[in-house]
Design a protein around this motif. Sequence first.
Motif, PDB file in Angstrom:
ATOM      1  N   ASN A  26       1.054  -0.844  -0.194  1.00 57.01           N
ATOM      2  CA  ASN A  26       0.112   0.206  -0.211  1.00 57.01           C
ATOM      3  C   ASN A  26       0.706   1.405  -0.105  1.00 57.01           C
ATOM      4  O   ASN A  26       0.651   2.484  -0.627  1.00 57.01           O
ATOM      5  N   ALA A  27       2.401   1.029   0.542  1.00 57.73           N
ATOM      6  CA  ALA A  27       2.808   2.076   0.750  1.00 57.73           C
ATOM      7  C   ALA A  27       3.527   2.588  -0.627  1.00 57.73           C
ATOM      8  O   ALA A  27       3.780   4.200  -0.995  1.00 57.73           O
ATOM      9  N   ASP A  28       3.281   1.439  -1.671  1.00 58.56           N
ATOM     10  CA  ASP A  28       3.807   1.832  -2.618  1.00 58.56           C
ATOM     11  C   ASP A  28       2.556   2.190  -3.878  1.00 58.56           C
ATOM     12  O   ASP A  28       3.084   3.001  -5.230  1.00 58.56           O
ATOM     13  N   ILE A  29       2.033   2.428  -3.707  1.00 58.22           N
ATOM     14  CA  ILE A  29       0.943   3.213  -4.019  1.00 58.22           C
ATOM     15  C   ILE A  29       0.964   4.676  -4.084  1.00 58.22           C
ATOM     16  O   ILE A  29       0.624   5.507  -2.619  1.00 58.22           O
ATOM     17  N   LEU A  30       0.471   5.582  -5.180  1.00 55.96           N
ATOM     18  CA  LEU A  30       0.438   7.313  -5.464  1.00 55.96           C
ATOM     19  C   LEU A  30      -1.065   7.465  -5.034  1.00 55.96           C
ATOM     20  O   LEU A  30      -1.705   7.333  -6.191  1.00 55.96           O
ATOM     21  N   THR A  31      -1.420   7.661  -3.844  1.00 53.09           N
ATOM     22  CA  THR A  31      -2.694   8.120  -3.441  1.00 53.09           C
ATOM     23  C   THR A  31      -3.456   9.440  -4.262  1.00 53.09           C
ATOM     24  O   THR A  31      -2.682  10.469  -3.079  1.00 53.09           O
ATOM     25  N   VAL A  32      -4.364   9.754  -4.872  1.00 56.80           N
ATOM     26  CA  VAL A  32      -4.198  10.963  -5.497  1.00 56.80           C
ATOM     27  C   VAL A  32      -6.117  11.434  -4.696  1.00 56.80           C
ATOM     28  O   VAL A  32      -6.322  11.209  -4.970  1.00 56.80           O
ATOM     29  N   HIS A  33      -5.697  12.365  -3.539  1.00 60.52           N
ATOM     30  CA  HIS A  33      -6.789  13.271  -3.094  1.00 60.52           C
ATOM     31  C   HIS A  33      -7.100  14.753  -4.640  1.00 60.52           C
ATOM     32  O   HIS A  33      -6.437  14.891  -4.956  1.00 60.52           O
ATOM     33  N   LYS A  34      -8.461  13.968  -5.416  1.00 58.99           N
ATOM     34  CA  LYS A  34      -8.971  14.927  -6.006  1.00 58.99           C
ATOM     35  C   LYS A  34     -10.285  15.548  -5.608  1.00 58.99           C
ATOM     36  O   LYS A  34     -11.282  14.799  -5.384  1.00 58.99           O
ATOM     37  N   ASP A  35     -10.658  16.938  -6.103  1.00 59.73           N
ATOM     38  CA  ASP A  35     -11.610  17.656  -6.808  1.00 59.73           C
ATOM     39  C   ASP A  35     -12.230  16.386  -7.729  1.00 59.73           C
ATOM     40  O   ASP A  35     -11.646  16.051  -8.793  1.00 59.73           O
ATOM     41  N   PRO A  36     -13.752  15.919  -7.829  1.00 63.07           N
ATOM     42  CA  PRO A  36     -13.940  15.300  -8.497  1.00 63.07           C
ATOM     43  C   PRO A  36     -14.438  16.160 -10.640  1.00 63.07           C
ATOM     44  O   PRO A  36     -14.383  15.202 -11.346  1.00 63.07           O
ATOM     45  N   GLU A  56      -4.111   5.116  -7.763  1.00 61.81           N
ATOM     46  CA  GLU A  56      -5.175   5.116  -7.195  1.00 61.81           C
ATOM     47  C   GLU A  56      -5.614   6.506  -7.235  1.00 61.81           C
ATOM     48  O   GLU A  56      -5.128   7.306  -5.758  1.00 61.81           O
ATOM     49  N   ILE A  57      -7.134   7.119  -7.551  1.00 64.56           N
ATOM     50  CA  ILE A  57      -7.859   8.389  -7.843  1.00 64.56           C
ATOM     51  C   ILE A  57      -8.667   8.242  -6.363  1.00 64.56           C
ATOM     52  O   ILE A  57      -9.508   7.684  -6.973  1.00 64.56           O
ATOM     53  N   VAL A  58      -8.596   9.310  -5.340  1.00 68.45           N
ATOM     54  CA  VAL A  58      -9.895  10.124  -4.962  1.00 68.45           C
ATOM     55  C   VAL A  58     -10.331  10.749  -4.886  1.00 68.45           C
ATOM     56  O   VAL A  58      -9.600  11.632  -4.828  1.00 68.45           O
ATOM     57  N   GLU A  59     -11.574  10.542  -5.129  1.00 68.68           N
ATOM     58  CA  GLU A  59     -12.773  11.679  -5.434  1.00 68.68           C
ATOM     59  C   GLU A  59     -12.531  12.389  -3.885  1.00 68.68           C
ATOM     60  O   GLU A  59     -13.571  11.480  -3.690  1.00 68.68           O
ATOM     61  N   GLU A  60     -12.542  13.299  -3.553  1.00 69.87           N
ATOM     62  CA  GLU A  60     -12.504  13.896  -2.204  1.00 69.87           C
ATOM     63  C   GLU A  60     -13.914  15.339  -2.353  1.00 69.87           C
ATOM     64  O   GLU A  60     -14.064  15.956  -3.477  1.00 69.87           O
ATOM     65  N   GLY A  61     -14.837  15.626  -1.734  1.00 69.11           N
ATOM     66  CA  GLY A  61     -15.482  17.094  -1.242  1.00 69.11           C
ATOM     67  C   GLY A  61     -14.557  17.975  -0.127  1.00 69.11           C
ATOM     68  O   GLY A  61     -15.205  18.353  -0.751  1.00 69.11           O
ATOM     69  N   ASP A  62     -13.989  17.387   0.463  1.00 69.33           N
ATOM     70  CA  ASP A  62     -13.922  18.461   1.462  1.00 69.33           C
ATOM     71  C   ASP A  62     -11.917  18.024   1.349  1.00 69.33           C
ATOM     72  O   ASP A  62     -11.550  17.034   2.186  1.00 69.33           O
ATOM     73  N   LEU A  63     -11.278  17.745   0.607  1.00 69.98           N
ATOM     74  CA  LEU A  63      -9.053  18.568   0.147  1.00 69.98           C
ATOM     75  C   LEU A  63      -9.305  19.250   1.554  1.00 69.98           C
ATOM     76  O   LEU A  63      -7.988  18.486   2.043  1.00 69.98           O
ATOM     77  N   ALA A  82      -1.366  14.333  -2.903  1.00 68.88           N
ATOM     78  CA  ALA A  82      -1.515  12.860  -3.196  1.00 68.88           C
ATOM     79  C   ALA A  82      -0.419  12.449  -2.056  1.00 68.88           C
ATOM     80  O   ALA A  82       0.641  12.931  -1.577  1.00 68.88           O
ATOM     81  N   VAL A  83      -0.648  11.065  -1.731  1.00 68.19           N
ATOM     82  CA  VAL A  83       0.249  10.460  -0.690  1.00 68.19           C
ATOM     83  C   VAL A  83       1.428   9.479  -1.202  1.00 68.19           C
ATOM     84  O   VAL A  83       0.721   8.683  -2.292  1.00 68.19           O
ATOM     85  N   TYR A  84       2.538   9.589  -0.898  1.00 63.55           N
ATOM     86  CA  TYR A  84       3.264   8.828  -1.288  1.00 63.55           C
ATOM     87  C   TYR A  84       4.084   7.878  -0.314  1.00 63.55           C
ATOM     88  O   TYR A  84       4.708   8.413  -0.505  1.00 63.55           O
ATOM     89  N   GLY A  86       4.417   7.890   2.303  1.00 60.23           N
ATOM     90  CA  GLY A  86       4.102   8.418   3.610  1.00 60.23           C
ATOM     91  C   GLY A  86       4.500  10.012   3.319  1.00 60.23           C
ATOM     92  O   GLY A  86       4.448  10.903   4.851  1.00 60.23           O
ATOM     93  N   GLN A  87       4.767   9.976   2.634  1.00 59.50           N
ATOM     94  CA  GLN A  87       4.948  11.706   1.944  1.00 59.50           C
ATOM     95  C   GLN A  87       4.454  12.143   1.515  1.00 59.50           C
ATOM     96  O   GLN A  87       3.474  11.718   0.069  1.00 59.50           O
ATOM     97  N   PHE A  88       4.219  13.567   1.276  1.00 57.69           N
ATOM     98  CA  PHE A  88       2.989  14.000   0.185  1.00 57.69           C
ATOM     99  C   PHE A  88       3.486  14.785  -0.951  1.00 57.69           C
ATOM    100  O   PHE A  88       4.453  15.361  -0.708  1.00 57.69           O
ATOM    101  N   LEU A  89       2.728  14.772  -1.520  1.00 59.62           N
ATOM    102  CA  LEU A  89       2.836  15.145  -3.052  1.00 59.62           C
ATOM    103  C   LEU A  89       1.635  16.281  -3.160  1.00 59.62           C
ATOM    104  O   LEU A  89       0.503  16.268  -4.003  1.00 59.62           O
ATOM    105  N   GLU A  90       2.186  18.104  -2.949  1.00 62.49           N
ATOM    106  CA  GLU A  90       1.059  19.076  -3.203  1.00 62.49           C
ATOM    107  C   GLU A  90       0.972  19.412  -4.664  1.00 62.49           C
ATOM    108  O   GLU A  90       2.541  20.277  -4.965  1.00 62.49           O
TER     109      GLU A  90
END
Length: 151
Positions: A26-36, A56-63, A82-84, A86-90
């Motif tokens: 799971n740590a190797d997944i780049l999880t991208v939180h974004k507005d739909p 992995e893209i996660v559609e968020e209402g409250d970023l 994004a989180v990759y 344990g660190q964030f990419l903004e």
Amino acid sequence: MKRREFIVALAATATFPVTTAFAATNADILTVHKDPNCGCCSLWADAYEKAGYRVEIVEEGDLLAIKQKLGVPLDMQGCHTAVYRGQFLEGHVPLEATRMLESRTDLAGLVVPGMPAGSLGMGDDPSATYDVIGVGKDGRTSVFLEVRPKI
């Protein structure tokens, strides 16, 4: 070496990286939180996926809540987080900065404030000029990478 031994050794070598080195956690997944409704976020995520990251893209209402939880400075927020590992990419962090971040455990993450024209996902223009800011775990910020035209 006999032909059969060579083939067995070759087969073992060829399958070894697939089963161990590339076994993602799971740590190797780049999880991208974004507005739909954001298209540039999807373009940015697509570039990472094409570069070999598991995205992995996660559609968020409250970023804002996610950004606050991760410690992204309020005055430097971009359009997606994004989180990759344990660190964030903004924002529109370029691929080369993310690769450099892997050796910097003192940083909470990287930020590209705003949405600079020509950055990754915003036109991918090699003449783009912007800075990637490193955010320390203590909240301090400094220029991590200067993105300048390649001459």
